[in-house]
Design an enzyme around this catalytic site. Structure first.
Site, PDB file in Angstrom:
ATOM      1  N   PHE A 129       0.826  -1.409   0.036  1.00  0.00           N
ATOM      2  CA  PHE A 129      -0.074   0.311   0.182  1.00  0.00           C
ATOM      3  C   PHE A 129       0.969   1.401  -0.063  1.00  0.00           C
ATOM      4  CE2 PHE A 129      -2.283   2.335   3.077  1.00  0.00           C
ATOM      5  CZ  PHE A 129      -2.952   3.952   2.231  1.00  0.00           C
ATOM      6  N   ASN A 137       7.597 -10.053  -1.729  1.00  0.00           N
ATOM      7  CA  ASN A 137       7.398 -11.125  -1.737  1.00  0.00           C
ATOM      8  C   ASN A 137       5.968 -11.911  -2.105  1.00  0.00           C
ATOM      9  OD1 ASN A 137       6.232 -10.342   0.425  1.00  0.00           O
ATOM     10  ND2 ASN A 137       7.365 -11.652   2.045  1.00  0.00           N
ATOM     11  N   GLY A 186       0.516  -7.176  -2.238  1.00  0.00           N
ATOM     12  CA  GLY A 186       0.529  -5.853  -3.113  1.00  0.00           C
ATOM     13  C   GLY A 186       0.985  -7.718  -4.611  1.00  0.00           C
ATOM     14  N   TYR A 194       3.695  -7.519  17.682  1.00  0.00           N
ATOM     15  CA  TYR A 194       3.914  -6.467  16.565  1.00  0.00           C
ATOM     16  C   TYR A 194       5.345  -4.918  17.088  1.00  0.00           C
ATOM     17  CZ  TYR A 194       3.653  -2.836  12.814  1.00  0.00           C
ATOM     18  OH  TYR A 194       3.740  -1.520  12.696  1.00  0.00           O
ATOM     19  N   LYS A 216       8.997  -4.102  15.864  1.00  0.00           N
ATOM     20  CA  LYS A 216       9.591  -2.740  15.532  1.00  0.00           C
ATOM     21  C   LYS A 216      10.413  -1.830  16.250  1.00  0.00           C
ATOM     22  CE  LYS A 216       7.143  -2.464  11.335  1.00  0.00           C
ATOM     23  NZ  LYS A 216       8.283  -2.115  10.320  1.00  0.00           N
ATOM     24  N   ARG A 249      -7.782   7.056  17.003  1.00  0.00           N
ATOM     25  CA  ARG A 249      -6.405   6.684  15.686  1.00  0.00           C
ATOM     26  C   ARG A 249      -6.159   8.240  15.216  1.00  0.00           C
ATOM     27  NH1 ARG A 249      -6.333   2.553  19.258  1.00  0.00           N
ATOM     28  NH2 ARG A 249      -6.589   0.824  18.173  1.00  0.00           N
ATOM     29  N   ARG A 279     -11.133  -6.650  21.000  1.00  0.00           N
ATOM     30  CA  ARG A 279      -9.887  -7.503  20.123  1.00  0.00           C
ATOM     31  C   ARG A 279      -9.160  -6.876  22.129  1.00  0.00           C
ATOM     32  NH1 ARG A 279      -9.050  -6.775  14.589  1.00  0.00           N
ATOM     33  NH2 ARG A 279      -8.744  -5.139  14.667  1.00  0.00           N
ATOM     34  N   GLU A 330      -5.225  -4.640  22.104  1.00  0.00           N
ATOM     35  CA  GLU A 330      -5.820  -3.638  21.480  1.00  0.00           C
ATOM     36  C   GLU A 330      -5.627  -2.298  22.050  1.00  0.00           C
ATOM     37  OE1 GLU A 330      -7.851  -2.709  17.629  1.00  0.00           O
ATOM     38  OE2 GLU A 330      -9.349  -3.260  18.574  1.00  0.00           O
TER      39      GLU A 330
HETATM   40  N1  UDP Z   1     -11.001  -1.663  13.752  1.00  0.00           N
HETATM   41  C1  UDP Z   1     -13.057  -2.133  13.528  1.00  0.00           C
HETATM   42  N2  UDP Z   1     -12.907  -2.706  12.973  1.00  0.00           N
HETATM   43  C2  UDP Z   1     -12.409  -2.730  11.704  1.00  0.00           C
HETATM   44  C3  UDP Z   1     -11.166  -2.526  11.752  1.00  0.00           C
HETATM   45  C4  UDP Z   1     -10.864  -1.731  12.165  1.00  0.00           C
HETATM   46  O1  UDP Z   1     -13.496  -1.877  14.805  1.00  0.00           O
HETATM   47  O2  UDP Z   1     -13.098  -3.627  10.710  1.00  0.00           O
HETATM   48  C5  UDP Z   1     -10.364  -0.708  14.579  1.00  0.00           C
HETATM   49  C6  UDP Z   1      -9.455  -1.539  15.872  1.00  0.00           C
HETATM   50  O3  UDP Z   1     -10.504  -2.748  16.264  1.00  0.00           O
HETATM   51  C7  UDP Z   1      -8.497  -0.857  15.956  1.00  0.00           C
HETATM   52  C8  UDP Z   1      -9.148   0.475  14.909  1.00  0.00           C
HETATM   53  O4  UDP Z   1     -10.793  -0.004  14.676  1.00  0.00           O
HETATM   54  O5  UDP Z   1      -9.255  -0.490  17.182  1.00  0.00           O
HETATM   55  C9  UDP Z   1      -7.686   1.083  14.345  1.00  0.00           C
HETATM   56  O6  UDP Z   1      -7.548  -0.068  13.483  1.00  0.00           O
HETATM   57  P1  UDP Z   1      -6.759  -0.717  12.194  1.00  0.00           P
HETATM   58  O7  UDP Z   1      -6.528  -2.080  12.491  1.00  0.00           O
HETATM   59  O8  UDP Z   1      -6.907  -0.039  11.403  1.00  0.00           O
HETATM   60  O9  UDP Z   1      -5.002  -0.013  13.380  1.00  0.00           O
HETATM   61  P2  UDP Z   1      -4.161  -0.279  14.451  1.00  0.00           P
HETATM   62  O10 UDP Z   1      -5.405  -1.003  15.470  1.00  0.00           O
HETATM   63  O11 UDP Z   1      -3.514  -1.216  14.120  1.00  0.00           O
HETATM   64  O12 UDP Z   1      -4.026   1.307  15.075  1.00  0.00           O
END
Ligand code: UDP
Length: 313
Positions: A12, A35, A39, A143, A147, A208, A267, A270
């Site tokens: 992406f 790989n 993409g 993860y 990093k 976020r 989840r 999170e």
């Molecule tokens: N999220 C969600 N439904 C989805 C995808 C993401 O509720 O189908 C939520 C996810 O649980 C998180 C937030 O959106 O709290 C951002 O998720 P993303 O995977 O984009 O980023 P990350 O959690 O890695 O910051």
């Protein structure tokens, strides 16, 4: 002629970044190592690109490909937080071993600078935002730990071998070409296109920092031009809750097409609230993400729609 190697170039961010490199017209030679899990070469613009299908876990391959390169932009990574909890070993191999390989190859090939993708939220864990580079890391999932290890090796290679290594901590990136991403914006637009309900994990209050991919790519190239070293947060500096995001997306899509939104359990692992302070990147290389969320979402939705009409569905 300057040569730039992009690991994960078909992904992406990579496929957007390569378009920006081509459009700015400096005539740089571009090499891609990918790989093809996130993409394919079909996602790349039709310009002259030296393409290598392969993995950053293959040290011999990356060492061969790095020869003659001035800059490596290291984007190849396993980026899913929840998957890293399910399979921490795979995450370690790709993000720690793979990044170590890239640094070794860069050192041995005399590459001038390495810029690598990192993350703020996942490295710092559940801390009071805005997150910044001075905070003590406390990853809550493998993860983030992987990093952080990559950043550690970046710093060590800069210190031990005099290399210029920059870690850019991307916040949540969205934009065109994200159809393989499972991240919130991409996932929600895909669900709208499929006419399926949107699933929100938790009550949608999670926050976020949503940065438009074009702004982010500009920042990557600015960091390279400015010859900076160290760690920098790249985001917008602005908090957006998932519920606010859904409100903006509904406006962009239109109420007729907007599906039901189902709220499910949170989840594990999170991060509830994260956004970043981008002062350091602004001061060091003029990073200035300018795209309003609604404009970025509109461009992203237009791109998703163009893909469905292109495929005839
Ligand atoms: N999220 C969600 N439904 C989805 C995808 C993401 O509720 O189908 C939520 C996810 O649980 C998180 C937030 O959106 O709290 C951002 O998720 P993303 O995977 O984009 O980023 P990350 O959690 O890695 O910051």
């Amino acid at each position: 002629m300057t040569k730039i190697l992009i690991t994960g170039g078909c992904g992406f961010v990579g496929s957007n970044l390569i378009r920006q490199i081509v459009e700015r017209g400096r005539g740089e030679q571009i090499a891609v190592l990918d790989n093809e899990t996130m993409g394919s070469p079909r996602d790349l613009p039709s310009v002259d690109i030296e393409y290598h299908k392969g993995d950053i876990c293959d040290l011999a391959l990356i060492s061969r490909v790095a020869k003659g390169c001035d800059t490596i932009i290291h984007l190849a990574a396993n980026t899913r937080v929840i998957e890293s909890i399910q399979d921490p070993t795979l995450n370690f191999e790709v993000n720690v071993r793979g990044t170590f390989n890239v640094l070794l190859a860069a050192r041995d090939a005399g590459v001038r600078s390495v810029v690598m993708a990192s993350t703020g939220g996942a490295i710092l864990g559940d801390v009071e935002p805005p997150v910044h580079e001075g905070m003590v890391p406390q990853p809550a999932a493998p993860y983030g730990a992987s990093k952080l290890a990559g950043e550690g090796y970046a710093s060590a290679f800069a210190g031990s071998y005099g290399m210029q290594v920059t870690a850019l901590r991307f916040s949540n990136v969205y934009g065109p070409r994200s159809y393989r991403k499972g991240s919130a914006v991409a996932q929600f637009f895909k669900q709208v296109l499929d006419g399926k309900p949107i699933t929100v994990y938790g009550d949608g209050s999670q926050v976020r920092d949503l940065v438009y991919v074009i702004d982010l790519c500009k920042g990557i190239l600015q960091a390279i031009d400015a010859n900076v070293s160290g760690v920098f947060q790249l985001g917008t500096g602005k908090p957006t809750s998932i519920n606010e995001l859904l409100g903006e997306m509904k406006q962009v899509v239109g109420p007729q097409r907007w599906p039901a939104v189902n709220y499910e359990d949170w989840r594990a692992g999170e991060v509830r609230k994260t956004y970043c302070d981008i002062t350091r990147a602004r001061e060091a290389f003029g990073f200035a993400p300018a795209t309003p969320l609604v404009d970025g979402l509109q461009a992203t939705w237009s791109w998703f729609l163009s893909q469905t009409s292109a495929s005839g569905s």
